[in-house]
Design a protein around this motif. Sequence first.
Motif, PDB file in Angstrom:
ATOM      1  N   SER A   1       0.775 -71.885 -15.280  1.00  0.00           N
ATOM      2  CA  SER A   1       0.628 -70.566 -14.677  1.00  0.00           C
ATOM      3  C   SER A   1       1.943 -69.815 -14.827  1.00  0.00           C
TER       4      SER A   1
ATOM      5  N   LYS B   1      -5.207 -76.217  -5.869  1.00  0.00           N
ATOM      6  CA  LYS B   1      -6.642 -76.231  -5.596  1.00  0.00           C
ATOM      7  C   LYS B   1      -6.953 -77.207  -4.452  1.00  0.00           C
TER       8      LYS B   1
ATOM      9  N   VAL C   1      -0.241 -66.202 -11.619  1.00  0.00           N
ATOM     10  CA  VAL C   1      -1.541 -65.823 -12.159  1.00  0.00           C
ATOM     11  C   VAL C   1      -2.417 -67.069 -12.262  1.00  0.00           C
ATOM     12  N   GLU C   2      -3.680 -66.861 -12.491  1.00  0.00           N
ATOM     13  CA  GLU C   2      -4.625 -67.979 -12.589  1.00  0.00           C
ATOM     14  C   GLU C   2      -4.145 -68.989 -13.634  1.00  0.00           C
TER      15      GLU C   2
ATOM     16  N   ASN D   1      -3.561 -70.138  -4.275  1.00  0.00           N
ATOM     17  CA  ASN D   1      -4.811 -70.722  -4.768  1.00  0.00           C
ATOM     18  C   ASN D   1      -4.996 -70.505  -6.264  1.00  0.00           C
ATOM     19  N   LYS D   2      -4.073 -69.801  -6.916  1.00  0.00           N
ATOM     20  CA  LYS D   2      -4.104 -69.661  -8.374  1.00  0.00           C
ATOM     21  C   LYS D   2      -3.605 -70.934  -9.060  1.00  0.00           C
TER      22      LYS D   2
END
Length: 178
Positions: free
Chosen positions: A105, A62, A113-114, A58-59
């Motif tokens: 990312s 979406k 990571v986000e 989910n980083k």
Amino acid sequence: ADLCPVRYKDGIVFTSNRKTPGRNKIYGWTGANYLDLYYAQKGISDLDYTNVAEFGSNKIVKKFNDGPACFSKNFDTIYISRVDRDLRGKKKATLGIERNKIFMSAMKDGKWVEAIPFYLNNDAYSVANPFLSGDGSRIYFVSDMPGGYGETDIYYCNRESNGWGAPINMGPNVNTFN
């Protein structure tokens, strides 16, 4: 629809609107599921890919359209097209449509990571379908930003010491009015 496969480690990552258990959101323009990223492991030949599974976390992935994507040479950075539904109020009424945007990312300690937005992302035009050159020195993408030759043109940016340089249109031999 399965599209835009790119090499990733010992397989491929591709974009698809296939049905996935627990994710049945339908995209109004197509009547199919939203686009997501999937990974398939290479089998015994170049035409044999197995063990298809959702890719990412989910980083980077979406709720709405995610993909296509590309990776750095050592697979520690992903560049992904995404359409978020984040316009609200007056902006939504004025612009009327969500735009494609590119996000990046990095892999840290085995996890993504986000994702951070590409600096050219804009609510008034799309920036999408990233492709990184083999040596990582240039990123190609499509955009309908002002000043192009056609409705959607191919651009690139060169990597500079502090990030990506200014967008350069590929010119009239590649981009046309038609």
